[in-house]
Design a protein around this motif. Structure first.
Motif, PDB file in Angstrom:
ATOM      1  N   VAL A   4      11.773  -6.584  21.692  1.00  0.00           N
ATOM      2  CA  VAL A   4      10.747  -5.670  21.191  1.00  0.00           C
ATOM      3  C   VAL A   4      10.478  -4.644  22.281  1.00  0.00           C
ATOM      4  N   GLN A   5      10.746  -3.377  21.969  1.00  0.00           N
ATOM      5  CA  GLN A   5      10.741  -2.335  22.987  1.00  0.00           C
ATOM      6  C   GLN A   5      11.716  -2.748  24.087  1.00  0.00           C
ATOM      7  N   ASP A   6      11.266  -2.975  25.306  1.00  0.00           N
ATOM      8  CA  ASP A   6      12.221  -3.361  26.350  1.00  0.00           C
ATOM      9  C   ASP A   6      11.977  -4.779  26.856  1.00  0.00           C
ATOM     10  N   GLN A   7      11.305  -5.610  26.029  1.00  0.00           N
ATOM     11  CA  GLN A   7      10.972  -6.964  26.447  1.00  0.00           C
ATOM     12  C   GLN A   7      11.470  -8.005  25.445  1.00  0.00           C
ATOM     13  N   TYR A  63      14.377   4.489  25.357  1.00  0.00           N
ATOM     14  CA  TYR A  63      14.873   4.003  26.644  1.00  0.00           C
ATOM     15  C   TYR A  63      16.285   4.542  26.881  1.00  0.00           C
ATOM     16  N   PRO A  64      16.687   4.681  28.124  1.00  0.00           N
ATOM     17  CA  PRO A  64      18.053   5.125  28.427  1.00  0.00           C
ATOM     18  C   PRO A  64      19.077   4.123  27.880  1.00  0.00           C
ATOM     19  N   ILE A  65      20.249   4.618  27.560  1.00  0.00           N
ATOM     20  CA  ILE A  65      21.284   3.765  26.996  1.00  0.00           C
ATOM     21  C   ILE A  65      21.652   2.620  27.939  1.00  0.00           C
ATOM     22  N   GLU A  66      21.721   2.881  29.227  1.00  0.00           N
ATOM     23  CA  GLU A  66      22.084   1.820  30.173  1.00  0.00           C
ATOM     24  C   GLU A  66      21.074   0.690  30.164  1.00  0.00           C
ATOM     25  N   LEU A  67      19.778   1.032  30.032  1.00  0.00           N
ATOM     26  CA  LEU A  67      18.754  -0.005  29.956  1.00  0.00           C
ATOM     27  C   LEU A  67      18.888  -0.786  28.655  1.00  0.00           C
ATOM     28  N   LEU A  68      19.141  -0.079  27.552  1.00  0.00           N
ATOM     29  CA  LEU A  68      19.342  -0.762  26.277  1.00  0.00           C
ATOM     30  C   LEU A  68      20.515  -1.736  26.356  1.00  0.00           C
ATOM     31  N   LYS A  69      21.577  -1.301  26.977  1.00  0.00           N
ATOM     32  CA  LYS A  69      22.759  -2.150  27.115  1.00  0.00           C
ATOM     33  C   LYS A  69      22.420  -3.426  27.877  1.00  0.00           C
ATOM     34  N   THR A  70      21.689  -3.287  28.971  1.00  0.00           N
ATOM     35  CA  THR A  70      21.294  -4.455  29.764  1.00  0.00           C
ATOM     36  C   THR A  70      20.422  -5.403  28.959  1.00  0.00           C
ATOM     37  N   LEU A  75      19.630 -10.326  25.517  1.00  0.00           N
ATOM     38  CA  LEU A  75      19.254 -10.853  24.203  1.00  0.00           C
ATOM     39  C   LEU A  75      20.314 -11.814  23.684  1.00  0.00           C
ATOM     40  N   ALA A  76      21.580 -11.439  23.799  1.00  0.00           N
ATOM     41  CA  ALA A  76      22.661 -12.322  23.357  1.00  0.00           C
ATOM     42  C   ALA A  76      22.691 -13.609  24.176  1.00  0.00           C
ATOM     43  N   GLU A  77      22.486 -13.485  25.476  1.00  0.00           N
ATOM     44  CA  GLU A  77      22.459 -14.662  26.350  1.00  0.00           C
ATOM     45  C   GLU A  77      21.302 -15.590  25.998  1.00  0.00           C
TER      46      GLU A  77
END
Length: 283
Positions: A4-7, A63-70, A75-77
Motif C-alpha cells: 500500500v503506497q510504499d509500505q 514513486y520512482p520506478i526503481e523504488l517500485l521495483k524494490t 512483496l513477492a518475497e
C-alpha cells in the motif's frame, strides 16, 4: 502481505475509501507481472509501460520506478511466491466525486502477489475462441482500469463455453483478444495487429515477436480481417498469464488441422528457454 503506497501491510489493515477515483471512475492504471522461479519476468518493461499509461491519462506515478521495483520484489518475497504473479494498480486517489481531476491529486498505489500455476494444459492442448464486436474505447494502448468492454467480451466467451473472445472492429479488422494479443500464421509467416491505439502492446507480445525473429519466422505487424483469421493455418494468443497458447477452434470452426501447430510449439519452446534463463540468473 500487500503493498500500500510504499509500505508492506497486512491485508486486514487496509481500507479503500469509497471516494477513491479508481472505484468511482476507473480512473487509474494497472499492470500484471509474472513470476517464474521466484524471479520477475519483464519487470522493467511492465513498469515502463505503467509509467507511460499514467502519463497518457495525465497522472504522475507516486514513486520512482526503481523504488517500485524494490518494493515489488519485497512483496513477492514476503508472500513466498515462486510461481505466480503480482497485480499493481495506481488510481488518481481520493477526491470529491466530480468528473474533472482534483486540484491536488494524491495517487494511491496497491499491489498484491498471488501464487498461480502456468496454464500448461491449455498451452499443450490449445483453446477455443469466439469472435465478437470490439466495443471498447479508442485508447486500448493505455492499460487503464476501464475494462468493462473486455469483461463483457470474456463473459461472452465463457457463456459459449470457450476460453477467449477475439475482437473485431466495425471495419472488419481483428484487433486482439479480451485479455490477449492475437496472431495468425499463413504460409509460414506471422501477422499481428500493429501496436497502435487499437491494441495493448503486450509485454509478452514483444517477447513473442523477438522469439519469432530468432526462429527465422517472418513477422508482419499488419492488420488482417475476420476471413483471414478464419482461414489461418495457425492462430496463437499471448499474454502475461496465458503465455503462448494455440487456438484450435474459432466460432466452432477448426483452425488449421485442429491441433496446436508447429509455429506455436516453436514459440513455446523458445519462451520456455527465456524462463529457464531466469533460473540460471537466480542461481
Amino acid at each position: 502481505m500487500i503493498l500500500v503506497q510504499d509500505q508492506l501491510k497486512d491485508q486486514s489493515e487496509v481500507r479503500i475509501d469509497i471516494e477513491d477515483r479508481g472505484y468511482q471512475f476507473g480512473d487509474g492504471v494497472y499492470e500484471v507481472v509474472r513470476i517464474y522461479n521466484g524471479q520477475y519476468f519483464g519487470m522493467d518493461e511492465h513498469l515502463e509501460r505503467l509509467e507511460r499509461s499514467a502519463k497518457e491519462i495525465h497522472m504522475t506515478l507516486p514513486y520512482p520506478i526503481e523504488l517500485l521495483k524494490t518494493r515489488l520484489e519485497k512483496l513477492a518475497e514476503a508472500n513466498d511466491i515462486n510461481d505466480g504473479h503480482v497485480y499493481l494498480q495506481i488510481t488518481r486517489g481520493v477526491a470529491e466525486r466530480t468528473h474533472q481531476f482534483p486540484a491536488e491529486p494524491t495517487p494511491f498505489l496497491v499491489a498484491y502477489a498471488r501464487k498461480s500455476p502456468r496454464p500448461e494444459n491449455k498451452m499443450r492442448e490449445g483453446i477455443t475462441a469466439i469472435t465478437t464486436e470490439d466495443i471498447r474505447w479508442l485508447r486500448c494502448d493505455i492499460k487503464s482500469l476501464n475494462l468493462l468492454g473486455n469483461v463483457l467480451g470474456k463473459q461472452k466467451a465463457m457463456d459459449a463455453k470457450c476460453d477467449e473472445s477475439i475482437f473485431i472492429r466495425s471495419n472488419d479488422i481483428v484487433t486482439e483478444g479480451s485479455s490477449t494479443n492475437v496472431y495468425i500464421l499463413k504460409d509460414g509467416e506471422i501477422f499481428t495487429h500493429p501496436a497502435n491505439n487499437f491494441i495493448l502492446n503486450g509485454i509478452t507480445r514483444r517477447v513473442v515477436l523477438e522469439l519469432a525473429e530468432e526462429a527465422g519466422i517472418t513477422v508482419h505487424e499488419k492488420t488482417f480481417n475476420k476471413q483471414e483469421l478464419m482461414d489461418a493455418d495457425e492462430v496463437i494468443i499471448s499474454s502475461t498469464t496465458m503465455e503462448v497458447t494455440p487456438v484450435i477452434s474459432i466460432d466452432g470452426k477448426q483452425v488449421g488441422t485442429g491441433v496446436p501447430g508447429k509455429v506455436a510449439r516453436t514459440l513455446q519452446e523458445k519462451f520456455n528457454e527465456r524462463i529457464d534463463k531466469l533460473q540460471s540468473v537466480k542461481n
